[in-house]
Design an enzyme around this catalytic site. Structure first.
Site, mmCIF file in Angstrom:
data_model
loop_
_atom_site.group_PDB
_atom_site.id
_atom_site.type_symbol
_atom_site.label_atom_id
_atom_site.label_comp_id
_atom_site.label_asym_id
_atom_site.label_seq_id
_atom_site.Cartn_x
_atom_site.Cartn_y
_atom_site.Cartn_z
ATOM 1 N N GLY A 185 69.978 12.669 72.483
ATOM 2 C CA GLY A 185 69.382 12.219 73.719
ATOM 3 C C GLY A 185 68.577 13.279 74.439
ATOM 4 O O GLY A 185 68.229 14.328 73.874
ATOM 5 N N HIS A 215 69.283 15.403 76.804
ATOM 6 C CA HIS A 215 69.874 16.735 76.887
ATOM 7 C C HIS A 215 69.763 17.458 75.554
ATOM 8 O O HIS A 215 69.507 18.669 75.508
ATOM 9 C CB HIS A 215 71.342 16.632 77.307
ATOM 10 C CG HIS A 215 71.968 17.944 77.656
ATOM 11 N ND1 HIS A 215 72.950 18.529 76.881
ATOM 12 C CD2 HIS A 215 71.776 18.785 78.701
ATOM 13 C CE1 HIS A 215 73.324 19.667 77.431
ATOM 14 N NE2 HIS A 215 72.628 19.856 78.538
ATOM 15 N N CYS A 216 69.932 16.724 74.471
ATOM 16 C CA CYS A 216 69.932 17.328 73.139
ATOM 17 C C CYS A 216 68.597 17.953 72.771
ATOM 18 O O CYS A 216 68.549 18.872 71.948
ATOM 19 C CB CYS A 216 70.291 16.280 72.092
ATOM 20 S SG CYS A 216 71.868 15.449 72.340
ATOM 21 N N VAL A 217 67.502 17.457 73.336
ATOM 22 C CA VAL A 217 66.168 17.920 72.931
ATOM 23 C C VAL A 217 65.521 18.830 73.971
ATOM 24 O O VAL A 217 64.320 19.099 73.897
ATOM 25 C CB VAL A 217 65.239 16.737 72.606
ATOM 26 C CG1 VAL A 217 65.784 15.944 71.422
ATOM 27 C CG2 VAL A 217 65.030 15.830 73.816
#
Length: 389
Positions: free
Chosen positions: A378, A380-382
């Site tokens: 999501g 936050h992950c990227v």
């Protein structure tokens, strides 16, 4: 797995399709080696010197990476993932500068065409993929205007994906930012695998750290000591995790629980009556944090929001691999950017809960279905924030 669990689990934290597109082991993976010699002469923590600030601290900019590998994503899916990355980058750029790393000049040109002039695209930091939270640097500050950076020795989530370029992103991004020195951690892991408040406290799931694919031979205490030292913290709260063969991250905490600010966390929980291992794990994480105190001795205030009940834009057969996480948000200087999944009631409730948790910040909900559904990661992950000194 019953239908209730399929509708309510937080979903696979990263790409289950990697096996289908021929993911390879991380080339030259960096892994930890246990032993007291590693810690010889090192203090128990760096608290009082350099600290990784909480994500709500003022940002200088956000770092992202442009996915361009068809060997990872496949030729038909790649443009869809790129579309969501571009959408997110342009939204973040409304609130703070964004630097987007692209793998070479051709990919940089394609990225510029997608994101426009508000996002800075650079080709000088080669990347394998888009997961900057895991491969990027964690910037530290010392409260006196000084900055440095650390890296967590990204090894493709325990060798599950090639990291021949991404394993160097942290050091190269720190150098580009003019931040030195850069200090690699002895322990191996990912930024999405640990939450930090900038005030002395960390929490993480054991499954993605006390794991032989990242830290063979390490004890939990050794890993804890190293993370506390690197983050400038003094208290670790270990949460249970759940190992799912389709979850490449081995249960990153940032899909389930997040710091809002020091002393306050938010946990995404399944609706009452939901059964299954993911639901049980979310409740166990909630209970662990509810009964925990932080580095300052405060009992944590635990806020909650619920998973969506339905994913109406997706066939039911795909729900079990969809990262339906509202808490995988990205904080910017003036906004919190999260997702909406088409469940009108739950989307609205999540927006209200996040807005109440972050007073004064705009809450933006984007449709990032390709990233969350096909990618299993999501917002936050990227992303990776770079704080002001």
């Amino acid at each position: 797995m019953d239908n209730t669990e399929r509708a309510s689990r937080p979903g696979v934290s990263r790409r289950s399709f990697l096996t289908a597109v021929g993911a390879t082991a991380a080339a030259g993976a960096v892994v930890g080696v246990a032993g007291d010699a590693l810690f010889a002469g090192r203090p128990a923590s760096a608290a009082g010197t350099f600290v990784v600030p909480g994500e709500v601290a003022p940002h200088k900019r956000t770092w992202m990476a442009w996915p361009s590998s068809t060997s990872i994503w496949g030729s038909s899916l790649l443009p869809k993932i790129q579309g969501d990355i571009a959408k997110l980058a342009k939204e973040i750029a409304k609130y703070e500068p964004v630097v987007l790393c692209a793998d070479g000049t051709t990919n940089a040109a394609n990225a510029r065409a997608a994101v426009g002039s508000t996002v800075q695209v650079i080709s000088s930091i080669p990347v394998n993929d888009c997961w900057m939270r895991d491969s990027g640097p964690l910037f530290r500050v010392n409260g006196s205007g000084g900055r440095d950076a650390i890296g967590l020795n990204f090894n493709g989530w325990g060798g599950k994906q090639t990291a021949s370029k991404d394993r160097y992103v942290a050091q190269r991004a720190a150098s580009y930012a003019g931040v030195s020195p850069f200090t690699p951690s002895y322990a191996t892991g990912e930024g999405g695998g640990v939450e930090y408040d900038g005030d002395g406290t960390l929490f993480a799931t054991e499954t993605c750290w006390v794991n032989s694919n990242r830290n063979p031979g390490w004890t939990r205490q050794e890993i804890e000591d190293e993370l506390l030292y690197m983050f400038g913290a003094t208290k670790m709260i270990w949460c249970p995790g759940y190992l799912d063969p389709d979850d490449i991250t081995d249960d990153h905490i940032d899909a389930t629980a997040r710091f809002v600010r020091p002393g306050v966390v938010m946990v995404q929980v399944p609706p009452a009556g939901t059964t299954g291992p993911w639901a049980d794990n979310a409740r166990a994480i909630h209970d662990t944090l509810l009964n925990a105190t932080d580095a300052k001795g405060r009992r944590l205030q635990v806020l909650t929001l619920e998973n969506p009940d339905t994913l109406p834009r997706w066939p039911h057969s795909r729900w079990n691999t969809f990262l339906n996480s509202y808490v995988n948000w990205v904080v910017t200087n003036n906004a919190v950017i999260t997702t909406q999944f088409g469940d009108t009631a739950k989307d609205a409730a999540a927006k209200a809960a996040i807005g109440a948790a972050f007073p004064g910040k705009t809450v933006v909900q984007l449709n990032l279905d390709q990233l969350y559904g096909e990618g299993g990661g999501g917002a936050h992950c990227v992303t990776m924030q770079e704080p002001l000194a």
